[in-house]
Design a protein around this motif. Structure first.
Motif, PDB file in Angstrom:
ATOM      1  N   SER A 172     -21.907  13.841  -4.681  1.00  0.00           N
ATOM      2  CA  SER A 172     -22.703  13.230  -3.624  1.00  0.00           C
ATOM      3  C   SER A 172     -22.126  11.876  -3.263  1.00  0.00           C
ATOM      4  O   SER A 172     -21.745  11.100  -4.151  1.00  0.00           O
ATOM      5  CB  SER A 172     -24.119  13.022  -4.162  1.00  0.00           C
ATOM      6  OG  SER A 172     -25.019  13.657  -3.352  1.00  0.00           O
ATOM      7  N   GLY A 173     -22.048  11.598  -1.964  1.00  0.00           N
ATOM      8  CA  GLY A 173     -21.575  10.288  -1.534  1.00  0.00           C
ATOM      9  C   GLY A 173     -20.064  10.162  -1.460  1.00  0.00           C
ATOM     10  O   GLY A 173     -19.537   9.087  -1.208  1.00  0.00           O
ATOM     11  N   LYS A 207     -17.897  13.667   2.326  1.00  0.00           N
ATOM     12  CA  LYS A 207     -17.676  14.991   2.948  1.00  0.00           C
ATOM     13  C   LYS A 207     -18.404  15.110   4.287  1.00  0.00           C
ATOM     14  O   LYS A 207     -17.822  15.495   5.305  1.00  0.00           O
ATOM     15  CB  LYS A 207     -18.138  16.111   1.998  1.00  0.00           C
ATOM     16  CG  LYS A 207     -17.559  15.988   0.598  1.00  0.00           C
ATOM     17  CD  LYS A 207     -18.106  17.022  -0.356  1.00  0.00           C
ATOM     18  CE  LYS A 207     -19.600  17.037  -0.578  1.00  0.00           C
ATOM     19  NZ  LYS A 207     -20.122  15.883  -1.365  1.00  0.00           N
ATOM     20  N   THR A 208     -19.695  14.786   4.276  1.00  0.00           N
ATOM     21  CA  THR A 208     -20.480  14.875   5.510  1.00  0.00           C
ATOM     22  C   THR A 208     -19.942  13.913   6.566  1.00  0.00           C
ATOM     23  O   THR A 208     -19.885  14.246   7.752  1.00  0.00           O
ATOM     24  CB  THR A 208     -21.963  14.557   5.205  1.00  0.00           C
ATOM     25  OG1 THR A 208     -22.466  15.602   4.378  1.00  0.00           O
ATOM     26  CG2 THR A 208     -22.793  14.475   6.479  1.00  0.00           C
ATOM     27  N   THR A 209     -19.525  12.748   6.140  1.00  0.00           N
ATOM     28  CA  THR A 209     -18.994  11.755   7.079  1.00  0.00           C
ATOM     29  C   THR A 209     -17.778  12.313   7.824  1.00  0.00           C
ATOM     30  O   THR A 209     -17.628  12.083   9.026  1.00  0.00           O
ATOM     31  CB  THR A 209     -18.644  10.450   6.328  1.00  0.00           C
ATOM     32  OG1 THR A 209     -19.830   9.990   5.680  1.00  0.00           O
ATOM     33  CG2 THR A 209     -18.136   9.376   7.267  1.00  0.00           C
TER      34      THR A 209
END
Ligand SMILES: Nc1ncnc2c1ncn2[C@@H]1O[C@H](COP(=O)(O)OP(=O)(O)OP(=O)(O)O)[C@@H](O)[C@H]1O
Length: 261
Positions: free
Chosen positions: A40-41, A44-46
């Motif tokens: 998490s963090g 990846k989403t960014t």
């Protein structure tokens, strides 16, 4: 050899003092199915949001089919060039979000037809015909007139996939599309994605915590940690024989928590 459909070259991104991406480079070939995994963090989403131009970059280059996505803007900083360029580039990429993001006051059918009518000038009749084909493909044509509030999470997510496909993107981004679902609804969404992977030549990038699915689905897996790609390779290499200690530790924790990899 074919040219990459996505070229990311030394991109950096910070939120305030926090650097999410650090000189990141990666390439994706046309038709490739990629899984982005990692703690998490790790950013990846960014990356997906940057490809979708929902976030700007601080530096570096992104080319989609050889065309630059971000340009230096008049007041400094990199931004999508102009509305026309942005619309053109955005039509190449569809994204499905963790929380569906359907328009709550529109029927399922209207959710799927909206973008083609508004951004591509497709006629209402043609947009409806195509939308019904897509809803059929995700097993939702019987619910075309329903409102999103009448659907389960899995059904909403299948509509969101149909909506993203309505602009016939060459690239589809999936951001943890099953993590907000009750466990019994996960499989119906994964099945749609399996079908898309098997039946289309779309390039697909998947951010996921479902390691078992990533293993089955991806041609290549990228393991991220602290804004960098620590290790990449074929699913069997990453999941069965990870070389880097950070990848090994991450996967050990996943297995210890009882998940399949
Ligand atoms: N708009 C924002 N403003 C401030 N910080 C943000 C913003 N978006 C993301 N971040 C931070 O950037 C870091 C990377 O986020 P990102 O969502 O890309 O990670 P991730 O690898 O996808 O993680 P997860 O698996 O939890 O979704 C996180 O620490 C997050 O809190």
């Amino acid at each position: 050899m074919a040219a990459p459909i996505i070229e990311i070259e030394s991109i950096s991104k910070s939120f305030g003092a926090f650097q999410v991406l650090d000189q990141l480079s990666m390439q994706v070939m046309p038709g490739e199915k990629l899984a982005l995994i990692g703690p998490s963090g790790s950013g990846k989403t960014t990356i997906l949001r940057i490809l979708m131009t929902l976030e700007r970059i601080d530096g570096g280059h992104i080319r989609i089919e050889g065309e630059e996505l971000y340009h230096m803007s008049k007041n400094g900083g990199l931004a999508p060039a102009d509305e026309k360029h942005l619309t053109k580039m955005r039509q190449k990429i569809g994204m499905v979000f963790q929380l569906f993001n359907l328009f709550p006051h529109m029927s399922v059918l209207d959710n799927v037809t909206l973008a083609p009518i508004l951004t591509k000038g497709v006629s209402r009749a043609d947009a409806r015909k195509r939308a019904m084909e897509l809803l059929d493909m995700v097993g939702m044509s019987a619910k075309a007139d329903a409102m999103p509030s009448q659907l389960s999470g899995g059904q909403k997510q299948r509509v969101a996939i149909a909506r993203a496909l309505a602009l016939s993107p060459k690239i589809m981004l999936f951001d943890e599309v099953t993590s907000a679902l009750d466990p019994e609804l996960v499989e119906e969404v994964l099945n749609v994605m399996r079908k898309l992977a098997a039946e289309t030549d779309m390039t697909m990038l998947l951010v996921t915590h479902e390691m078992g699915f990533a293993h089955d689905f991806a041609d290549r897996v990228l393991f991220f940690d602290r804004g960098r790609i620590v290790e990449e390779g074929k699913p069997d290499d990453i999941f069965r024989h990870p070389k880097q200690e950070r990848t090994q530790t991450f996967l050990r924790k996943i297995i210890a928590a009882g998940h399949r990899v």
